[in-house]
Scaffold this motif. Structure first.
Motif, short mmCIF file in Angstrom:
data_model
loop_
_atom_site.label_atom_id
_atom_site.label_comp_id
_atom_site.label_asym_id
_atom_site.label_seq_id
_atom_site.Cartn_x
_atom_site.Cartn_y
_atom_site.Cartn_z
N LYS A 358 0.86 -1.18 0.00
CA LYS A 358 0.00 0.00 0.00
C LYS A 358 0.89 1.23 0.00
CE LYS A 358 -4.36 -1.46 0.53
NZ LYS A 358 -5.46 -1.04 -0.37
N VAL A 359 0.42 2.30 -0.64
CA VAL A 359 1.16 3.56 -0.65
C VAL A 359 0.58 4.44 0.46
CG1 VAL A 359 1.79 5.59 -1.99
CG2 VAL A 359 1.58 3.36 -3.11
N ILE A 360 1.44 4.87 1.38
CA ILE A 360 1.00 5.65 2.52
C ILE A 360 1.34 7.12 2.32
CG2 ILE A 360 3.16 5.30 3.82
CD1 ILE A 360 1.42 5.07 6.36
N GLU A 361 0.47 8.00 2.74
CA GLU A 361 0.73 9.43 2.70
C GLU A 361 1.50 9.82 3.96
OE1 GLU A 361 0.20 11.78 0.48
OE2 GLU A 361 -0.70 10.42 -0.99
N THR A 362 2.55 10.60 3.82
CA THR A 362 3.35 10.98 4.99
C THR A 362 2.81 12.22 5.69
OG1 THR A 362 4.86 12.28 3.60
CG2 THR A 362 5.42 9.97 4.00
N GLU A 363 1.89 12.94 5.06
CA GLU A 363 1.30 14.12 5.68
C GLU A 363 0.65 13.76 7.02
OE1 GLU A 363 0.30 18.06 6.08
OE2 GLU A 363 1.23 17.29 4.25
N GLY A 364 1.05 14.45 8.09
CA GLY A 364 0.46 14.23 9.40
C GLY A 364 1.04 13.07 10.19
N LYS A 365 1.97 12.33 9.60
CA LYS A 365 2.59 11.23 10.33
C LYS A 365 3.58 11.77 11.37
CE LYS A 365 0.35 8.30 7.85
NZ LYS A 365 -0.90 7.76 8.42
N VAL A 366 3.82 10.97 12.39
CA VAL A 366 4.76 11.36 13.45
C VAL A 366 5.95 10.41 13.38
CG1 VAL A 366 5.06 11.84 15.90
CG2 VAL A 366 2.80 12.08 14.86
N ILE A 367 7.13 10.98 13.16
CA ILE A 367 8.33 10.18 12.91
C ILE A 367 9.39 10.49 13.95
CG2 ILE A 367 10.22 9.81 11.27
CD1 ILE A 367 8.21 10.24 9.02
N LEU A 368 10.00 9.46 14.49
CA LEU A 368 11.03 9.61 15.52
C LEU A 368 12.40 9.27 14.96
CD1 LEU A 368 11.88 9.88 18.57
CD2 LEU A 368 11.48 7.41 18.74
N ASP A 369 13.37 10.12 15.25
CA ASP A 369 14.77 9.78 15.00
C ASP A 369 15.39 9.48 16.36
OD1 ASP A 369 17.11 9.32 13.69
OD2 ASP A 369 17.64 11.42 13.39
N ALA A 370 15.49 8.19 16.68
CA ALA A 370 15.95 7.75 18.00
C ALA A 370 17.47 7.61 17.99
CB ALA A 370 15.29 6.42 18.37
N SER A 426 9.01 6.66 26.46
CA SER A 426 7.61 6.74 26.87
C SER A 426 7.29 8.06 27.57
CB SER A 426 7.26 5.56 27.78
OG SER A 426 8.09 5.57 28.94
N SER A 427 8.32 8.74 28.11
CA SER A 427 8.08 10.01 28.81
C SER A 427 7.63 11.11 27.86
CB SER A 427 9.36 10.46 29.53
OG SER A 427 10.39 10.79 28.61
N LEU A 428 7.80 10.91 26.55
CA LEU A 428 7.36 11.91 25.57
C LEU A 428 5.85 11.93 25.41
CD1 LEU A 428 10.02 11.35 22.74
CD2 LEU A 428 10.02 13.14 24.49
N GLY A 429 5.20 10.82 25.75
CA GLY A 429 3.74 10.74 25.60
C GLY A 429 3.29 10.73 24.15
N LEU A 430 4.13 10.23 23.24
CA LEU A 430 3.81 10.19 21.81
C LEU A 430 3.86 8.76 21.29
CD1 LEU A 430 6.03 13.18 20.60
CD2 LEU A 430 3.54 13.19 20.81
N GLU A 431 3.10 8.51 20.21
CA GLU A 431 3.21 7.26 19.46
C GLU A 431 3.66 7.60 18.05
OE1 GLU A 431 -0.51 5.09 19.78
OE2 GLU A 431 0.47 3.74 21.20
N PHE A 432 4.45 6.71 17.45
CA PHE A 432 5.10 7.04 16.19
C PHE A 432 4.69 6.08 15.07
CE2 PHE A 432 7.72 8.56 19.67
CZ PHE A 432 7.93 9.89 19.30
N ASP A 433 4.59 6.66 13.87
CA ASP A 433 4.32 5.87 12.68
C ASP A 433 5.59 5.22 12.14
OD1 ASP A 433 1.38 6.66 11.93
OD2 ASP A 433 2.39 8.55 12.40
N PHE A 434 6.71 5.89 12.38
CA PHE A 434 7.99 5.41 11.86
C PHE A 434 9.08 5.82 12.84
CE2 PHE A 434 11.47 5.95 8.45
CZ PHE A 434 11.79 4.60 8.46
N ILE A 435 9.96 4.88 13.16
CA ILE A 435 11.09 5.17 14.05
C ILE A 435 12.37 4.83 13.30
CG2 ILE A 435 12.25 4.61 16.21
CD1 ILE A 435 9.54 3.93 17.42
N ASN A 436 13.22 5.82 13.18
CA ASN A 436 14.54 5.61 12.57
C ASN A 436 15.57 5.55 13.70
OD1 ASN A 436 16.33 5.59 10.15
ND2 ASN A 436 17.17 7.40 11.15
N ASN A 437 16.28 4.44 13.77
CA ASN A 437 17.27 4.23 14.84
C ASN A 437 18.56 3.75 14.18
OD1 ASN A 437 18.05 1.72 17.18
ND2 ASN A 437 18.10 3.88 17.70
N ASP A 438 19.32 4.71 13.69
CA ASP A 438 20.45 4.43 12.82
C ASP A 438 21.77 4.60 13.57
OD1 ASP A 438 21.83 3.86 10.51
OD2 ASP A 438 21.70 5.89 9.70
#
Length: 747
Positions: A358-370, A426-438
């Motif tokens: 499926k093709v996902i739209e990135t508009e409005g997504k929440v992304i974490l750079d951990a 977890s202290s951020l109180g956020l949920e993420f659509d994508f997490i980058n941990n590079d």
């Protein structure tokens, strides 16, 4: 009334146990006596290992004298008659040493540095119609097999009296006959796949013999009978490999056995753990609790406190290291806009399509750079995912400051950065659509905790991209780091002075010195950052594919794909991938993804990073692969161009190829998914032009192709609709395999 205090005093008094069984010993400390191990001839050992691998168990005669075995059996009866649960026999040295005698075969199964698990029991099955062994179960389903089928942990079971069907001998379903073997079937066997009763194998065993089984084998103890000639008395202990995560804690050193008081703590833990099966009186339960708390939990806490302090020291060194040298050292003004491969990797569209088609739209997504470091990867994420909110975290305050400056400099406002550890997400109180941990996970003291922390803030259909250093590819650099540690260059945070010492030392070595020839020559040794990241990196560790998959299982995450999946295909390592050696040609289709990847790293460890995407188990959406589409699926499909190809420059290059009738080398922009250049004939590539405007119905591209080429070039006959359809279908199928175009099937 039984006095708890009196019972506790007895339990803690070695003399009480010596008097109860004067023929046995109770030592405060016990080291394995020399020359006590049983030797096995190589041929016999190989047969046992083969049977363990194939059927999941083996059975051998054990060369203990009848006198030794009888003495242990009698002592167990004495303990039971004195009112103590049977596991209290493990206060005696002999009940530990008997398992030590099997160290040769345990080393062959689990490696020389194998560990003893705090998991043991002793049985006394009476000669009546009610006593029985444990119900059918599998000891552990938490990823306990290696890719080659050998176990990561085993149970050793020893009968102290002859075990026969009448007194409840062991029963097993051999792995080769078990339809549920190595599946994720929980204890209780809730799978609909039924066991054929004729496949059940009884395992009568002579006193002093040995049964060994892996932890995925279905087994149980039978019910006794009043016709049995004697009770079934037996012992069991569990063992595991040292190079996998502990299945239970604390792990024990089989060569340095627990002290008397440590044994009491372990015994207390065991009888409390199984009181649902063997009910305890209130007094014995209280005694067991006291023993566990006094001699096990306190010692574990003391050990954990020491380890925690050591880990905190390591983390602090890593934090200081990146406060001093913010990584990466990419100039603030540098933009990744033209770095198509980096944008392709960091675009949520790529892994989401791989998993769900499926093709996902990135508009409005929440992304974490951990582990965002100086923010360059956060900038890539912002560029690759238009409209997404970018959140960055790092333990280095200095790095976080630079990351804020970088994103602000490039005009991104929907971003935030925090100086916290990954474990505190977890202290951020956020949920993420994508997490980058590079380039982070291999620095953590326990990567599993890092994975679990990220999983805890991942949305149900979210995806994590992370990586670990390859043990095989970087073995030379790990040796170089040990060399630098031995020189004291990593006692504190390495800086310019230490970097220069490394450079001078390595340049001064003879060229034929292996460390120099393999890990220095032909590398960018003039760059301080390269020396820092390879020779002086605090906390650096390497991992193998089985270790990566074990970490994912322990974190309850599911592997999705390698980031560079096309470069991990083991068949590409052969001269003719279509004509493999017969054994491989037959076995490769049957083996797991994990094992295929492991074969690749053993044969050709060229990848510095084991770089992969993962997500929640069963988080993917069901779909029909493009290769299985019907004609109707194709006719109603929507076609997308990958966002990282939808640039004005790529479109201009395509128009130029069309004008000059040159092949369009589409892979030149994103070579990552390919092994060879991917060229499209210029006129056919013109069919793709509408994709720069947005998604297109498949049939509109077919209509365009009919207009572009109305006549067949060979026959000059009008091009049929069917031919045009097949040619566009072939083009899109080829490009979809590399994710240059994305295809969505109509619902």
């Amino acid at each position: 009334m039984i006095n708890v205090k009196s019972l506790l005093e007895k339990a803690q008094n070695p003399e009480f146990w010596k008097i109860l069984n004067p023929n046995l010993s109770v030592s405060e400390s016990l080291t394995l006596p020399p020359n006590t191990e049983i030797e096995f001839e190589r041929d016999n050992l190989d047969k046992l290992l083969l049977n363990l691998k194939k059927e999941g168990y083996f059975q051998i005669d054990f060369l203990l004298s009848e006198e030794e075995i009888s003495c242990m059996a009698v002592s167990l009866k004495q303990v039971l008659q004195a009112g103590w649960p049977t596991p209290f026999v493990f206060v005696y040295d002999e009940f530990w040493l008997v398992f030590c005698r099997l160290s040769r075969i345990l080393s062959a199964i689990l490696g020389d540095d194998y560990k003893q698990l705090p998991a043991f029991w002793a049985w006394h099955i009476e000669t009546n119609n009610t006593d029985r062994g444990w119900k059918p179960h599998r000891d552990n389903l938490n990823g306990t097999l290696l890719p080659d089928g050998m176990p990561k942990c085993v149970t050793i079971w020893i009968p102290l009296t002859d075990a026969i069907p009448l007194n409840g001998c062991m029963y097993i379903v051999p792995a080769t006959l078990d339809p549920n073997y190595s599946r994720n079937v929980q204890k209780g066997e809730k799978s609909n796949t039924q066991i054929n009763y004729q496949d059940i194998r009884a395992l009568p065993a002579k006193m002093g013999s040995v049964l060994c089984w892996n932890h995925e084998v279905l087994h149980w103890g039978g019910r006794s009978s009043e016709k049995a000639p004697h009770p079934r008395i037996s012992l069991a202990f569990e063992f595991q490999r040292a190079d996998v995560e502990p299945y239970k804690s604390p792990l024990l050193d089989p060569y340095n056995l627990p002290s008397f008081h440590q044994r009491l703590g372990l015994i207390g833990k065991q009888i409390l753990q199984y009181q649902h099966m063997y009910p305890l009186s209130e007094e014995i339960a209280e005694v067991a609790t006291e023993l566990q708390e006094n001699y096990l939990l306190l010692s574990i806490k003391k050990r954990d406190d020491i380890m925690e302090n050591q880990e905190l020291d390591k983390i602090e060194k890593i934090r200081q290291q990146f406060d001093t040298v913010c990584y990466p050292r990419t100039p603030l003004e540098e933009s990744p806009k033209d770095s198509h491969v980096l944008l392709y990797i960091h675009n949520l569209v790529t892994p989401y399509y791989l998993r769900n088609q499926k093709v996902i739209e990135t508009e409005g997504k929440v992304i974490l750079d951990a582990g965002c470091g100086s923010g360059y990867k956060a900038l890539i994420l912002a560029e690759a995912n238009p409209g997404a909110k970018i959140v960055g975290v790092d333990i280095s305050e200095e790095s976080v400051k630079l990351a804020r400056q970088r994103l602000e400099h490039h005009g991104f406002r929907n971003v935030e950065f925090h100086a916290i550890s990954i474990e505190d997400l977890s202290s951020l109180g956020l949920e993420f659509d994508f997490i980058n941990n590079d380039e982070v996970l291999y620095l953590l003291p326990d990567p599993v905790l890092g994975l679990q922390a990220m999983k805890s803030v991942l949305k149900p259909d979210g995806i994590i991209r992370t990586n670990l250093h390859s043990y095989f590819q970087r073995s030379g650099f790990f040796r170089a780091q040990e060399f630098c540690k031995s020189m004291g260059l990593m006692d504190e945070n390495p800086q310019d002075l230490e970097i220069e010492i490394v450079r001078e030392t390595m340049n001064a070595l003879k060229n034929e010195v292996l460390l120099k020839s393999r890990n220095w020559t032909s590398n960018p040794t003039d760059k301080d950052e390269w020396i820092f990241m390879n020779y002086l990196l605090q906390g650096d560790k390497g991992f193998t594919i089985p270790e990566v998959f074990a970490a994912l299982r322990n974190a309850d995450l599911e592997f999705i794909s390698m980031v560079g999946w096309r470069h991990w295909d083991v068949t590409d390592l052969f001269q003719d991938s279509e004509n493999l050696p017969p054994f491989l040609a037959m076995s490769l289709p049957e083996i797991s993804v994990e094992y295929r990847l492991h074969l690749f790293e053993l044969l050709h460890p060229v990848h510095r990073l084991i770089d992969f995407w993962c997500g929640h188990p069963n988080g993917e959406q069901s779909f029909v692969s493009v290769a299985e589409w019907t004609e109707y699926d194709w006719e109603t499909a929507q076609v997308y161009l990958h966002p990282q190809l939808k640039t004005l420059q790529v479109r201009e290059d395509l128009l130029n190829c069309i004008a000059k009738q040159r092949p369009f080398i589409i892979s030149s922009y994103i070579p990552l998914p390919t092994q060879v250049p991917i060229a499209v004939e210029s006129m056919l590539a013109a069919c793709l032009l509408p994709l720069w405007e947005g998604a297109q119905p498949m049939m509109s591209l077919v209509e365009l192709w009919l207009k572009l080429r109305p006549l067949h070039p060979a026959t000059l006959e009008p091009m049929s609709h069917e031919t045009a359809f097949e040619e566009v279908k072939e083009l899109l199928s080829m490009l979809e395999a590399f994710l240059y175009v994305l295809l969505e099937r109509s619902v």
